[in-house]
Design a protein around this motif. Structure first.
Motif, PDB file in Angstrom:
ATOM      1  N   GLY A   1      76.622  50.023 -62.825  1.00  0.00           N
ATOM      2  CA  GLY A   1      77.748  49.628 -63.659  1.00  0.00           C
ATOM      3  C   GLY A   1      79.056  49.696 -62.886  1.00  0.00           C
ATOM      4  N   THR A   2      80.117  50.158 -63.539  1.00  0.00           N
ATOM      5  CA  THR A   2      81.424  50.235 -62.874  1.00  0.00           C
ATOM      6  C   THR A   2      81.486  51.348 -61.831  1.00  0.00           C
ATOM      7  N   ALA A   3      80.517  52.258 -61.847  1.00  0.00           N
ATOM      8  CA  ALA A   3      80.490  53.302 -60.814  1.00  0.00           C
ATOM      9  C   ALA A   3      80.267  52.705 -59.429  1.00  0.00           C
ATOM     10  N   ALA A   4      79.744  51.483 -59.371  1.00  0.00           N
ATOM     11  CA  ALA A   4      79.527  50.822 -58.084  1.00  0.00           C
ATOM     12  C   ALA A   4      80.840  50.508 -57.372  1.00  0.00           C
ATOM     13  N   ASN A   5      81.964  50.580 -58.069  1.00  0.00           N
ATOM     14  CA  ASN A   5      83.264  50.292 -57.458  1.00  0.00           C
ATOM     15  C   ASN A   5      83.857  51.495 -56.726  1.00  0.00           C
ATOM     16  N   PHE A   6      83.179  52.654 -56.773  1.00  0.00           N
ATOM     17  CA  PHE A   6      83.744  53.901 -56.256  1.00  0.00           C
ATOM     18  C   PHE A   6      82.974  54.400 -55.039  1.00  0.00           C
ATOM     19  N   SER A   7      83.724  54.815 -54.024  1.00  0.00           N
ATOM     20  CA  SER A   7      83.118  55.549 -52.908  1.00  0.00           C
ATOM     21  C   SER A   7      82.836  56.983 -53.317  1.00  0.00           C
ATOM     22  N   VAL A   8      83.765  57.564 -54.082  1.00  0.00           N
ATOM     23  CA  VAL A   8      83.643  58.948 -54.533  1.00  0.00           C
ATOM     24  C   VAL A   8      83.987  59.018 -56.008  1.00  0.00           C
TER      25      VAL A   8
ATOM     26  N   CYS B   1      72.360  49.638 -50.095  1.00  0.00           N
ATOM     27  CA  CYS B   1      72.746  49.544 -51.507  1.00  0.00           C
ATOM     28  C   CYS B   1      71.558  49.729 -52.444  1.00  0.00           C
ATOM     29  N   ASN B   2      70.343  49.629 -51.935  1.00  0.00           N
ATOM     30  CA  ASN B   2      69.153  49.783 -52.771  1.00  0.00           C
ATOM     31  C   ASN B   2      68.433  51.105 -52.541  1.00  0.00           C
TER      32      ASN B   2
ATOM     33  N   THR C   1      76.044  64.313 -39.684  1.00  0.00           N
ATOM     34  CA  THR C   1      74.913  63.548 -40.216  1.00  0.00           C
ATOM     35  C   THR C   1      75.351  62.121 -40.544  1.00  0.00           C
ATOM     36  N   ARG C   2      74.455  61.179 -40.280  1.00  0.00           N
ATOM     37  CA  ARG C   2      74.663  59.775 -40.667  1.00  0.00           C
ATOM     38  C   ARG C   2      73.706  59.484 -41.827  1.00  0.00           C
ATOM     39  N   PHE C   3      74.273  59.444 -43.013  1.00  0.00           N
ATOM     40  CA  PHE C   3      73.447  59.326 -44.214  1.00  0.00           C
ATOM     41  C   PHE C   3      73.611  57.939 -44.824  1.00  0.00           C
ATOM     42  N   MET C   4      72.598  57.535 -45.559  1.00  0.00           N
ATOM     43  CA  MET C   4      72.586  56.202 -46.165  1.00  0.00           C
ATOM     44  C   MET C   4      72.173  56.278 -47.631  1.00  0.00           C
ATOM     45  N   GLY C   5      72.803  55.468 -48.469  1.00  0.00           N
ATOM     46  CA  GLY C   5      72.382  55.325 -49.852  1.00  0.00           C
ATOM     47  C   GLY C   5      73.371  55.893 -50.851  1.00  0.00           C
ATOM     48  N   ASN C   6      73.009  55.762 -52.109  1.00  0.00           N
ATOM     49  CA  ASN C   6      73.832  56.233 -53.222  1.00  0.00           C
ATOM     50  C   ASN C   6      73.371  57.624 -53.655  1.00  0.00           C
ATOM     51  N   ILE C   7      74.264  58.629 -53.516  1.00  0.00           N
ATOM     52  CA  ILE C   7      73.933  59.994 -53.936  1.00  0.00           C
ATOM     53  C   ILE C   7      74.410  60.165 -55.373  1.00  0.00           C
TER      54      ILE C   7
ATOM     55  N   GLN D   1      77.054  55.661 -45.579  1.00  0.00           N
ATOM     56  CA  GLN D   1      77.120  54.248 -45.972  1.00  0.00           C
ATOM     57  C   GLN D   1      76.486  54.177 -47.355  1.00  0.00           C
ATOM     58  N   GLY D   2      77.346  54.258 -48.353  1.00  0.00           N
ATOM     59  CA  GLY D   2      76.863  54.330 -49.721  1.00  0.00           C
ATOM     60  C   GLY D   2      77.938  54.892 -50.626  1.00  0.00           C
ATOM     61  N   ARG D   3      77.560  55.823 -51.515  1.00  0.00           N
ATOM     62  CA  ARG D   3      78.499  56.388 -52.485  1.00  0.00           C
ATOM     63  C   ARG D   3      78.145  57.852 -52.744  1.00  0.00           C
ATOM     64  N   ALA D   4      79.181  58.669 -52.965  1.00  0.00           N
ATOM     65  CA  ALA D   4      79.006  60.082 -53.331  1.00  0.00           C
ATOM     66  C   ALA D   4      79.482  60.239 -54.765  1.00  0.00           C
ATOM     67  N   LEU D   5      78.539  60.315 -55.711  1.00  0.00           N
ATOM     68  CA  LEU D   5      78.861  60.292 -57.142  1.00  0.00           C
ATOM     69  C   LEU D   5      78.322  61.561 -57.796  1.00  0.00           C
ATOM     70  N   ALA D   6      79.231  62.425 -58.239  1.00  0.00           N
ATOM     71  CA  ALA D   6      78.859  63.704 -58.860  1.00  0.00           C
ATOM     72  C   ALA D   6      79.277  63.700 -60.324  1.00  0.00           C
ATOM     73  N   GLN D   7      78.386  64.152 -61.204  1.00  0.00           N
ATOM     74  CA  GLN D   7      78.656  64.050 -62.631  1.00  0.00           C
ATOM     75  C   GLN D   7      79.606  65.132 -63.160  1.00  0.00           C
ATOM     76  N   THR D   8      79.317  66.400 -62.861  1.00  0.00           N
ATOM     77  CA  THR D   8      80.087  67.470 -63.510  1.00  0.00           C
ATOM     78  C   THR D   8      80.967  68.268 -62.564  1.00  0.00           C
ATOM     79  N   GLY D   9      80.588  68.370 -61.288  1.00  0.00           N
ATOM     80  CA  GLY D   9      81.308  69.240 -60.359  1.00  0.00           C
ATOM     81  C   GLY D   9      82.268  68.485 -59.465  1.00  0.00           C
ATOM     82  N   ALA D  10      82.475  69.028 -58.255  1.00  0.00           N
ATOM     83  CA  ALA D  10      83.453  68.503 -57.310  1.00  0.00           C
ATOM     84  C   ALA D  10      82.764  67.760 -56.172  1.00  0.00           C
ATOM     85  N   VAL D  11      83.531  66.902 -55.535  1.00  0.00           N
ATOM     86  CA  VAL D  11      83.130  66.298 -54.269  1.00  0.00           C
ATOM     87  C   VAL D  11      84.090  66.820 -53.210  1.00  0.00           C
ATOM     88  N   THR D  12      83.529  67.413 -52.146  1.00  0.00           N
ATOM     89  CA  THR D  12      84.335  68.028 -51.089  1.00  0.00           C
ATOM     90  C   THR D  12      84.141  67.249 -49.793  1.00  0.00           C
TER      91      THR D  12
END
Length: 342
Positions: free
Chosen positions: A47-54, A184-185, A200-206, A221-232
């Motif tokens: 959805g719209t979360a695809a527009n965010f890196s973090v 992206c998949n 580390t060189r990581f790939m994908g949507n977390i 290369q992807g996205r760092a998406l956390a529901q309740t906590g922080a992204v550091t």
């Protein structure tokens, strides 16, 4: 007395053909519906979360010149210290309606990824492993070294990792692709928190339930998406995941057209000949006929079709026909007279 049923051979043959056709139809239905075969896994809709890196629930903190290729969002929190020096190429949404919608879409995507079946169970250590497209489940995931994802030539291949607790990578580990896989998949559904090790060189949507930490110099290369906590973040680069396209070129048609053109030419020639013949005949006939026909044409009598009587047969047939007409007329006249007398 026993009565025997005698089947007509033709009816029996038709019944057999009908049974074969019904069996073929049933097999075709099974093939089309995909029963008995595993269908390719569909991507997880972000959805719209695809527009965010973090995207974070409480806050995003950054140290050093981190770079985010897409947007940054926080909801329900509303803070993101460290930008600048961090750079966000997209937009920053802190506690607003856009961030809230993205968080709701993230929750939907997380639940989708967590519920995919069937899945294959894997041991915790992913390093040194080569995997093909599919859904994989782990209690906790550890990556030391290199994980290779092989799409088997399908750029739309999907990899989903269902991790019940944590995802942790050792320093300088990596995820690499072969045969056309697309970052992206690739989806990492993490039941608690993810930690991406230094360098580390990581790939994908977390997609983490709680928090995500990227240590110094780690790239994603992807996205760092956390529901309740922080992204550091700490001097990290997060680029948008690339969706690869088929690398082949269209093949030329191997058949020939089976129809005929349905239109007519819409234009007419626009030019006229620009030259005329430049010469004239240079000679005349030099002679005249020197003789006359020496014989008159002869008439060849054609035989009457279907016979062999030549020229004498036609008069005979004509005479017989005349006699037949005369006799017929006389008989008709005699019949009428008898009718009138009676």
């Amino acid at each position: 007395m026993t009565t025997k049923l005698i089947r007509h051979p033709r009816r029996a043959a038709l019944s057999a053909l009908a049974a074969i056709a019904a069996s073929g139809t049933a097999v075709a239905v099974l093939l089309v519906s995909g029963t008995g075969a595993s269908a390719a896994e569909a991507p997880v809709g972000l959805g719209t979360a695809a527009n965010f890196s973090v995207l974070a629930g409480s806050t995003v903190t950054n140290t050093g010149p981190s770079f985010l290729a897409q947007s940054l969002g926080v909801s329900p929190g509303n803070t993101a210290p460290g930008f600048p020096p961090g750079i966000v190429a997209g937009e920053i949404h802190l506690g607003d309606a856009v961030a809230l919608q993205a968080k709701n879409d993230l929750t939907t995507a997380y639940n989708d990824a967590a519920g995919r079946t069937p899945f294959t169970n894997l041991p915790a250590e992913l390093g040194g492993t080569t995997l093909t497209p599919g859904v994989y489940r782990l209690g906790a995931a550890q990556l030391t070294g290199t994980l290779t994802l092989n799409s088997q030539g399908d750029p739309a291949a999907v990899f989903i990792f269902q991790i019940e607790s944590t995802l942790i990578t050792a320093s300088n580990s990596s995820v690499v692709f072969i045969n056309g896989a697309s970052p992206c998949n690739v989806y990492w559904q993490v039941g608690s928190s993810a930690t991406i090790g230094t360098g580390t060189r990581f790939m994908g949507n977390i997609l983490a339930q709680t928090s995500i930490t990227m240590n110094t110099g780690a790239t994603l290369q992807g996205r760092a998406l956390a529901q309740t906590g922080a992204v550091t973040l700490d001097t990290n680069t997060i680029n948008a995941p690339v969706c690869l396209q088929p690398t082949g070129t269209p093949t030329q048609p191997t058949g020939t057209p089976t129809g005929t053109p349905t239109g007519t030419p819409t234009g007419t020639p626009t030019g006229t000949p620009t030259g005329t013949p430049t010469g004239t005949p240079t000679g005349q006939p030099t002679g005249t006929p020197t003789g006359q026909p020496t014989a008159r044409p002869t008439r060849t009598a054609l035989p009457v079709t279907g016979g062999s009587g030549g020229g004498t047969l036609l008069p005979v047939l004509t005479g017989i026909g005349s006699i037949a007409v005369t006799v017929g007329a006389a008989l008709l006249l005699l019949y009428r007279r008898r009718t009138s007398e009676s």
